[in-house]
Write a protein that holds these residues in place. Structure first.
Motif, PDB file in Angstrom:
ATOM      1  N   THR A 148      40.781   1.365  33.656  1.00  0.00           N
ATOM      2  CA  THR A 148      40.994   2.585  32.863  1.00  0.00           C
ATOM      3  C   THR A 148      39.695   3.014  32.198  1.00  0.00           C
ATOM      4  OG1 THR A 148      43.315   2.049  32.431  1.00  0.00           O
ATOM      5  CG2 THR A 148      42.256   3.617  30.940  1.00  0.00           C
ATOM      6  N   ALA A 149      39.050   2.086  31.484  1.00  0.00           N
ATOM      7  CA  ALA A 149      37.790   2.411  30.813  1.00  0.00           C
ATOM      8  C   ALA A 149      36.718   2.783  31.833  1.00  0.00           C
ATOM      9  CB  ALA A 149      37.330   1.224  29.973  1.00  0.00           C
ATOM     10  N   LEU A 150      36.698   2.081  32.956  1.00  0.00           N
ATOM     11  CA  LEU A 150      35.698   2.342  33.987  1.00  0.00           C
ATOM     12  C   LEU A 150      35.816   3.760  34.523  1.00  0.00           C
ATOM     13  CD1 LEU A 150      33.473   1.246  35.966  1.00  0.00           C
ATOM     14  CD2 LEU A 150      35.371   0.663  37.507  1.00  0.00           C
ATOM     15  N   MET A 151      37.012   4.153  34.931  1.00  0.00           N
ATOM     16  CA  MET A 151      37.174   5.468  35.562  1.00  0.00           C
ATOM     17  C   MET A 151      37.115   6.604  34.547  1.00  0.00           C
ATOM     18  SD  MET A 151      36.969   4.529  38.541  1.00  0.00           S
ATOM     19  CE  MET A 151      37.008   6.174  39.248  1.00  0.00           C
ATOM     20  N   GLN A 152      37.508   6.341  33.311  1.00  0.00           N
ATOM     21  CA  GLN A 152      37.298   7.358  32.268  1.00  0.00           C
ATOM     22  C   GLN A 152      35.809   7.629  32.087  1.00  0.00           C
ATOM     23  OE1 GLN A 152      39.350   5.556  28.940  1.00  0.00           O
ATOM     24  NE2 GLN A 152      41.215   6.759  29.286  1.00  0.00           N
ATOM     25  N   THR A 153      35.014   6.563  32.142  1.00  0.00           N
ATOM     26  CA  THR A 153      33.570   6.711  31.984  1.00  0.00           C
ATOM     27  C   THR A 153      32.967   7.433  33.184  1.00  0.00           C
ATOM     28  OG1 THR A 153      33.526   4.659  30.696  1.00  0.00           O
ATOM     29  CG2 THR A 153      31.422   5.471  31.526  1.00  0.00           C
ATOM     30  N   TRP A 154      33.387   7.070  34.382  1.00  0.00           N
ATOM     31  CA  TRP A 154      32.893   7.776  35.568  1.00  0.00           C
ATOM     32  C   TRP A 154      33.218   9.269  35.487  1.00  0.00           C
ATOM     33  CZ3 TRP A 154      29.305   7.187  38.856  1.00  0.00           C
ATOM     34  CH2 TRP A 154      28.928   5.930  39.337  1.00  0.00           C
ATOM     35  N   ASP A 155      34.448   9.591  35.133  1.00  0.00           N
ATOM     36  CA  ASP A 155      34.839  11.005  35.027  1.00  0.00           C
ATOM     37  C   ASP A 155      33.975  11.744  34.012  1.00  0.00           C
ATOM     38  OD1 ASP A 155      36.754  10.925  36.966  1.00  0.00           O
ATOM     39  OD2 ASP A 155      38.478  11.099  35.628  1.00  0.00           O
ATOM     40  N   GLU A 156      33.664  11.067  32.921  1.00  0.00           N
ATOM     41  CA  GLU A 156      32.836  11.675  31.879  1.00  0.00           C
ATOM     42  C   GLU A 156      31.446  12.006  32.410  1.00  0.00           C
ATOM     43  OE1 GLU A 156      30.976  10.525  27.470  1.00  0.00           O
ATOM     44  OE2 GLU A 156      32.548   9.286  28.375  1.00  0.00           O
ATOM     45  N   GLN A 157      30.863  11.100  33.198  1.00  0.00           N
ATOM     46  CA  GLN A 157      29.519  11.353  33.734  1.00  0.00           C
ATOM     47  C   GLN A 157      29.530  12.550  34.677  1.00  0.00           C
ATOM     48  OE1 GLN A 157      27.564   9.223  31.969  1.00  0.00           O
ATOM     49  NE2 GLN A 157      29.621   8.533  31.436  1.00  0.00           N
ATOM     50  N   ILE A 158      30.525  12.591  35.556  1.00  0.00           N
ATOM     51  CA  ILE A 158      30.591  13.684  36.534  1.00  0.00           C
ATOM     52  C   ILE A 158      30.804  15.019  35.820  1.00  0.00           C
ATOM     53  CG2 ILE A 158      31.794  14.583  38.551  1.00  0.00           C
ATOM     54  CD1 ILE A 158      30.149  12.016  39.031  1.00  0.00           C
ATOM     55  N   LEU A 159      31.675  15.026  34.833  1.00  0.00           N
ATOM     56  CA  LEU A 159      31.949  16.269  34.111  1.00  0.00           C
ATOM     57  C   LEU A 159      30.718  16.769  33.366  1.00  0.00           C
ATOM     58  CD1 LEU A 159      33.835  18.484  33.022  1.00  0.00           C
ATOM     59  CD2 LEU A 159      34.471  16.903  31.185  1.00  0.00           C
ATOM     60  N   HIS A 160      30.125  15.907  32.537  1.00  0.00           N
ATOM     61  CA  HIS A 160      29.062  16.359  31.639  1.00  0.00           C
ATOM     62  C   HIS A 160      27.691  16.420  32.302  1.00  0.00           C
ATOM     63  CE1 HIS A 160      31.851  16.301  28.358  1.00  0.00           C
ATOM     64  NE2 HIS A 160      32.083  15.006  28.479  1.00  0.00           N
ATOM     65  N   CYS A 161      27.417  15.477  33.197  1.00  0.00           N
ATOM     66  CA  CYS A 161      26.048  15.356  33.731  1.00  0.00           C
ATOM     67  C   CYS A 161      25.878  15.988  35.104  1.00  0.00           C
ATOM     68  CB  CYS A 161      25.635  13.886  33.775  1.00  0.00           C
ATOM     69  SG  CYS A 161      25.724  13.078  32.166  1.00  0.00           S
TER      70      CYS A 161
END
Length: 483
Positions: free
Chosen positions: A246-259
């Motif tokens: 859960t934490a892993l994929m939330q973090t991945w999604d955050e990178q793709i969205l913002h960066c």
């Protein structure tokens, strides 16, 4: 079919890694009403195969055992299980995005087809144009001299309303590819498949996923976020366990969205269709042998199935840190080669995303110092220079100088203007001029001296246009060292 020579390999897989070149197989069906009039014959090239649900085609088991792996007989086969897929989405219109490779529409079903076994997919009445794909590994290795797996192990099948009987001799996850965005959900029913032990963000708990992984014999699983999906070998979880998917994929999604998306000026609720964020996720698939190098861009991105790339995918600290390789290939997908990414930036404008990730998290990338050393070594000597002759590190140093001096939002402005441009660039000089004009507009300064120091020549037409609007740069930005 033509028979091909099987070549033995001398490697750690000695007895198993057989090299073959096989003809592509056609498992397609053509029934008038979408239903088979009989369950006796499955057409396979020029060979008739029994379509009995209890018969397994084991002809490629040796190669399937090598990759992607076999499913145990003890794994429960599914019967008449419903999977609902939501086809209410917006396709990434590349005419608007103007990036190299937009996300595409493979929809994971959570099903895995065992090698050589017949599976059944029931499609609702009136639903045409669907494609079923078995296997995420769509690289064709036919042209390679040395092969670590069979050349083509994925298959695609046109689906018709009703019962569709298909098989893949190597096995793999099952995907449904719609012909377009349909604006609705559709129910499919699966028989003969097994459950793929996938983690789906927002649907699967960490505990549920770990329980699935503990008892499955399926060789690959998926980590599915909203914006990125990984297809990975289960065997490496023993060395790289995931504490919280859960934490892993939330973090991945955050990178793709913002960066990636937001940095390029895209959002999910943009008023202008050209600025709409794609609703489909990127995919990264691990394969025993990519068709090019150890990793390559595309949809999906393909990475060699080794410890290094597995760790990049599943190590939480790496997602927000020095994860150069994964961001590098996604950066290739994001390149705007028909507008502003001029010659010499093929392995440069893709790498700025790695720099953006670390910037987003408040620190400088570990490669900064090396890049800036190369940059200053290039621009400091007097004499004629050519940007094409600069190293990739030096060129990235140039982007660092611009982003640190004028702000990382320069890339947001540049990409947005590239999407909104009336025309794409006809040649390399057009791309240089587009970059120069947008940079000058953003800096509110004629940036021609900076580009000249970097061996980049703007056209007289663009120079006259910008000089009439903005004062000439007097600051020696090309000598700045943000590291």
């Amino acid at each position: 079919m033509r028979s091909r020579k099987i070549i033995g390999l001398t490697s750690a897989f000695a007895a198993l890694l057989l090299l073959t070149q096989s003809c592509k197989k056609d498992y397609g069906y053509s029934f008038e009403d979408g239903y088979s009039k009989t369950e006796v014959v499955d057409t396979f090239g020029n060979q008739d195969l029994d379509t009995s649900k209890y018969k397994v085609d084991r002809t490629q088991f040796n190669l399937a055992r090598v990759f992607p792996g076999l499913v145990a007989i003890s794994e429960p086969r599914i019967k008449n299980t419903k999977v609902t897929l939501d086809f209410d989405f917006v396709y990434a219109n590349n005419a608007n995005l103007r990036i190299s490779v937009p996300p595409q529409g493979w929809f994971s079903t959570g099903m895995y087809a065992p090698a050589g076994e017949l599976i059944q997919i029931d499609v609702p009445a009136g639903e045409y144009g669907m494609i079923a794909q078995i296997g995420a590994w769509d690289d064709d290795l036919t042209s390679l001299t040395t092969k670590l797996r069979a050349p083509v192990i994925y298959t695609r099948h046109n689906l018709a309303p009703g019962k569709n009987l298909i098989r893949n001799l190597y096995g793999g996850q099952v995907y449904i590819i719609p012909p377009r965005a349909l604006g609705r959900k559709i129910d499919f029913y699966f028989t003969g498949t097994v459950k793929s032990p996938d983690f789906v963000l927002g649907e699967t708990t960490d505990e549920e996923w770990k329980a699935m992984i503990a008892k499955t014999t399926v060789p690959f699983f998926e980590l599915r976020g909203k914006r990125i999906i990984f297809t990975l070998p289960i065997s490496r979880l023993a060395k790289f366990p995931i504490a919280s998917p859960t934490a892993l994929m939330q973090t991945w999604d955050e990178q793709i969205l913002h960066c990636y998306w937001e940095w390029y000026g895209l959002s999910e609720n943009a008023a202008d269709a050209r600025d709409l964020n794609p609703m489909l996720p990127w995919r990264i698939v691990h394969d025993i042998q990519p068709s090019v190098g150890t990793q390559h861009s595309g949809y999906p991105v393909v990475a060699i199935a080794n410890d290094n790339y597995f760790a990049q995918a599943v190590t939480l600290s790496g997602v927000i840190g020095q994860n150069w390789g994964t961001y590098h290939e996604l950066g290739h997908n994001m390149q705007m080669n028909n507008t502003w990414s001029f010659d010499g930036n093929g392995e440069v404008s893709n790498n700025i995303f790695s720099l953006m990730v670390t910037k987003y998290h408040g620190y400088k990338h570990s490669n900064y110092k090396r890049m800036m050393t190369a940059a200053l070594a290039f621009v400091t000597p007097t004499g004629t220079k050519s940007y094409a002759n600069a190293s990739e590190d030096a060129k990235l140093g140039m982007f660092i100088q611009l982003m640190e001096r004028y702000g990382y939002s320069f890339i947001t402005y540049l990409a947005t203007e590239a999407r909104h441009a009336r025309f794409t660039s006809n040649n390399n000089q057009d791309k240089i001029d587009f970059f120069y004009e947008r940079l000058s507009e953003f800096a509110k300064t004629d940036m021609e001296p900076f580009l000249t120091k970097w061996g980049i020549t703007v056209s007289a037409v663009s120079k006259a246009k910008i000089l009439a609007k903005y004062p000439l740069l007097t600051e020696t930005v090309w000598l700045s060292n943000p590291s």
